[in-house]
Design an enzyme around this catalytic site. Structure first.
Site, PDB file in Angstrom:
ATOM      1  N   ARG A  44       0.847  -1.205   0.000  1.00  0.00           N
ATOM      2  CA  ARG A  44       0.000   0.000   0.000  1.00  0.00           C
ATOM      3  C   ARG A  44       0.876   1.247   0.000  1.00  0.00           C
ATOM      4  NH1 ARG A  44      -0.895   0.813   6.024  1.00  0.00           N
ATOM      5  NH2 ARG A  44       0.299  -0.881   6.923  1.00  0.00           N
TER       6      ARG A  44
ATOM      7  N   ASP B  73       9.113  -9.935   7.199  1.00  0.00           N
ATOM      8  CA  ASP B  73       9.419  -8.798   8.068  1.00  0.00           C
ATOM      9  C   ASP B  73      10.859  -8.403   7.770  1.00  0.00           C
ATOM     10  OD1 ASP B  73      10.196  -7.083  10.083  1.00  0.00           O
ATOM     11  OD2 ASP B  73       9.161  -8.180  11.676  1.00  0.00           O
TER      12      ASP B  73
ATOM     13  N   TYR C 279      12.211   8.847  14.869  1.00  0.00           N
ATOM     14  CA  TYR C 279      11.983   8.763  13.417  1.00  0.00           C
ATOM     15  C   TYR C 279      13.039   9.594  12.682  1.00  0.00           C
ATOM     16  CZ  TYR C 279       9.258   8.834   9.023  1.00  0.00           C
ATOM     17  OH  TYR C 279       8.835   8.710   7.715  1.00  0.00           O
TER      18      TYR C 279
HETATM   19  P1  NAP Z   1       2.186   3.044   4.974  1.00  0.00           P
HETATM   20  O1  NAP Z   1       1.066   3.495   4.121  1.00  0.00           O
HETATM   21  O2  NAP Z   1       2.011   2.947   6.441  1.00  0.00           O
HETATM   22  O3  NAP Z   1       2.735   1.644   4.411  1.00  0.00           O
HETATM   23  C1  NAP Z   1       3.785   1.005   5.074  1.00  0.00           C
HETATM   24  C2  NAP Z   1       4.231  -0.197   4.260  1.00  0.00           C
HETATM   25  O4  NAP Z   1       5.365  -0.791   4.907  1.00  0.00           O
HETATM   26  C3  NAP Z   1       3.172  -1.284   4.170  1.00  0.00           C
HETATM   27  O5  NAP Z   1       3.293  -1.899   2.905  1.00  0.00           O
HETATM   28  C4  NAP Z   1       3.576  -2.261   5.281  1.00  0.00           C
HETATM   29  O6  NAP Z   1       3.134  -3.603   5.037  1.00  0.00           O
HETATM   30  C5  NAP Z   1       5.088  -2.174   5.159  1.00  0.00           C
HETATM   31  N1  NAP Z   1       5.818  -2.578   6.353  1.00  0.00           N
HETATM   32  C6  NAP Z   1       5.794  -2.024   7.597  1.00  0.00           C
HETATM   33  N2  NAP Z   1       6.638  -2.670   8.414  1.00  0.00           N
HETATM   34  C7  NAP Z   1       7.208  -3.670   7.676  1.00  0.00           C
HETATM   35  C8  NAP Z   1       8.149  -4.688   7.959  1.00  0.00           C
HETATM   36  N3  NAP Z   1       8.700  -4.825   9.174  1.00  0.00           N
HETATM   37  N4  NAP Z   1       8.491  -5.539   6.960  1.00  0.00           N
HETATM   38  C9  NAP Z   1       7.938  -5.419   5.730  1.00  0.00           C
HETATM   39  N5  NAP Z   1       7.057  -4.464   5.399  1.00  0.00           N
HETATM   40  C10 NAP Z   1       6.686  -3.606   6.370  1.00  0.00           C
HETATM   41  O7  NAP Z   1       3.475   4.022   4.786  1.00  0.00           O
HETATM   42  P2  NAP Z   1       3.847   5.049   3.608  1.00  0.00           P
HETATM   43  O8  NAP Z   1       3.325   6.376   3.987  1.00  0.00           O
HETATM   44  O9  NAP Z   1       3.533   4.464   2.277  1.00  0.00           O
HETATM   45  O10 NAP Z   1       5.424   5.115   3.836  1.00  0.00           O
HETATM   46  C11 NAP Z   1       6.337   4.366   3.042  1.00  0.00           C
HETATM   47  C12 NAP Z   1       7.755   4.865   3.352  1.00  0.00           C
HETATM   48  O11 NAP Z   1       7.824   6.273   3.085  1.00  0.00           O
HETATM   49  C13 NAP Z   1       8.146   4.697   4.819  1.00  0.00           C
HETATM   50  O12 NAP Z   1       9.523   4.357   4.902  1.00  0.00           O
HETATM   51  C14 NAP Z   1       7.952   6.088   5.400  1.00  0.00           C
HETATM   52  O13 NAP Z   1       8.751   6.328   6.529  1.00  0.00           O
HETATM   53  C15 NAP Z   1       8.341   6.951   4.217  1.00  0.00           C
HETATM   54  N6  NAP Z   1       7.782   8.292   4.273  1.00  0.00           N
HETATM   55  C16 NAP Z   1       6.450   8.512   4.217  1.00  0.00           C
HETATM   56  C17 NAP Z   1       5.960   9.810   4.241  1.00  0.00           C
HETATM   57  C18 NAP Z   1       4.504  10.133   4.153  1.00  0.00           C
HETATM   58  O14 NAP Z   1       4.179  11.343   4.230  1.00  0.00           O
HETATM   59  N7  NAP Z   1       3.606   9.170   3.989  1.00  0.00           N
HETATM   60  C19 NAP Z   1       6.857  10.886   4.368  1.00  0.00           C
HETATM   61  C20 NAP Z   1       8.216  10.620   4.445  1.00  0.00           C
HETATM   62  C21 NAP Z   1       8.684   9.320   4.374  1.00  0.00           C
HETATM   63  P3  NAP Z   1       1.613  -4.096   5.473  1.00  0.00           P
HETATM   64  O15 NAP Z   1       0.678  -3.386   4.536  1.00  0.00           O
HETATM   65  O16 NAP Z   1       1.646  -5.565   5.227  1.00  0.00           O
HETATM   66  O17 NAP Z   1       1.425  -3.699   6.887  1.00  0.00           O
END
Ligand code: NAP
Length: 244
Positions: free
Chosen positions: A17, A65, A157
């Site tokens: 996702r 994981d 973080y």
């Molecule tokens: P998200 O919607 O919460 O999705 C997180 C994803 O990571 C999901 O696919 C989840 O799998 C997977 N995940 C979590 N823990 C895991 C583990 N231990 N092993 C394997 N997969 C794992 O997050 P997002 O917003 O798309 O963020 C993605 C990346 O962008 C992250 O590194 C985040 O820190 C970075 N980021 C995001 C933002 C933002 O504004 N959204 C800003 C800066 C950086 P499941 O679906 O199976 O739980």
């Protein structure tokens, strides 16, 4: 202008996702076959893989994981078995435990460093030997504006993402001569499950006047994957929030 990614094999961690799914789809549109990693949400991961196959590329979902050594070893072995190799690694999986300084625990800190930073180390260590042998590889770490700025999640973080950028430069310096580039893409305030509760309070302070999309982050990732002369860099995708 960018190198074709046709017939390249990509592994995107956390691609069930959010930003990871958008990256997996964008790499597939650019011609790559994609291994879709996820932690718990199998149906979402299968849906991502199905969307990629509908684009005419190969895709499979792989549960692991990525903060755990044994599971990363199994993941890379399974992907290698089914796809033959890994040419592009996107270390995207991450968590954002929102904590004020007074409530932040040692466990929060350890968990965050394991999932956001150690996972990138484990996956990179597992895939770079194959990339080096084939003299072609792209490693792209999904950092955050929080690596350099205050961010909205917490000091743990900030530390995990700053560490990821150090990891990026450390590997970039040591793999440049081997045809392997290592870069970071640093988004801020992208609309996903992670930022769901933050939308209303943050959208107004972003200079472009809205939050970003996963597709906008994915465009930067595809650009980096198609550029063999760019390494050790961080590309910011942040709506003008900061310029460093
Ligand atoms: P998200 O919607 O919460 O999705 C997180 C994803 O990571 C999901 O696919 C989840 O799998 C997977 N995940 C979590 N823990 C895991 C583990 N231990 N092993 C394997 N997969 C794992 O997050 P997002 O917003 O798309 O963020 C993605 C990346 O962008 C992250 O590194 C985040 O820190 C970075 N980021 C995001 C933002 C933002 O504004 N959204 C800003 C800066 C950086 P499941 O679906 O199976 O739980």
């Amino acid at each position: 202008m960018t190198e074709s990614l046709t017939a390249r094999v990509a592994l995107v961690t956390g691609a069930s996702r959010g930003i990871g799914r958008a990256i997996a789809l964008a790499l597939a549109r650019a011609g790559a076959d994609v291994a879709v990693n996820y932690l718990e949400r199998e149906a979402d991961a299968q849906a991502t893989a199905g969307q990629i196959r509908a684009l005419g590329r190969r895709a499979e979902a792989f549960q692991a994981d990525v903060s755990r050594t044994v599971e990363v070893a199994g993941l890379v072995e399974q992907v290698g078995h089914q796809f033959g190799r890994i040419d592009i690694l996107v270390n995207n999986a991450g968590i954002a435990l929102r904590r004020g300084l007074d409530e932040l625990t040692e466990d929060d800190f350890d968990r965050t460093l394991l999932v956001n930073l150690k996972s990138a180390f484990l996956c990179t260590q597992a895939v770079f030997p194959g990339m080096r042998e084939r003299a072609w590889g792209r490693i792209i770490n999904i950092s955050s504006g929080a690596a350099r700025g205050a961010g909205v999640v917490g000091a743990h973080y900030n530390a995990s993402k700053a560490g990821m950028e150090g990891l990026t430069r450390g590997y970039a310096a040591r793999l440049a001569r081997d045809g392997v580039t290592v870069n970071a893409v640093a988004p801020s305030l992208i609309e996903t499950d992670m930022t769901g509760p933050l939308r209303a309070e943050n959208a107004a302070r972003i200079p472009v006047g809205r939050m970003g999309t996963g597709d906008e982050v994915a465009m930067a990732v595809v650009m980096v994957a198609g550029n063999g002369y760019m390494t050790g860099q961080t590309v910011q995708v942040n709506g003008g929030l900061h310029f460093n």
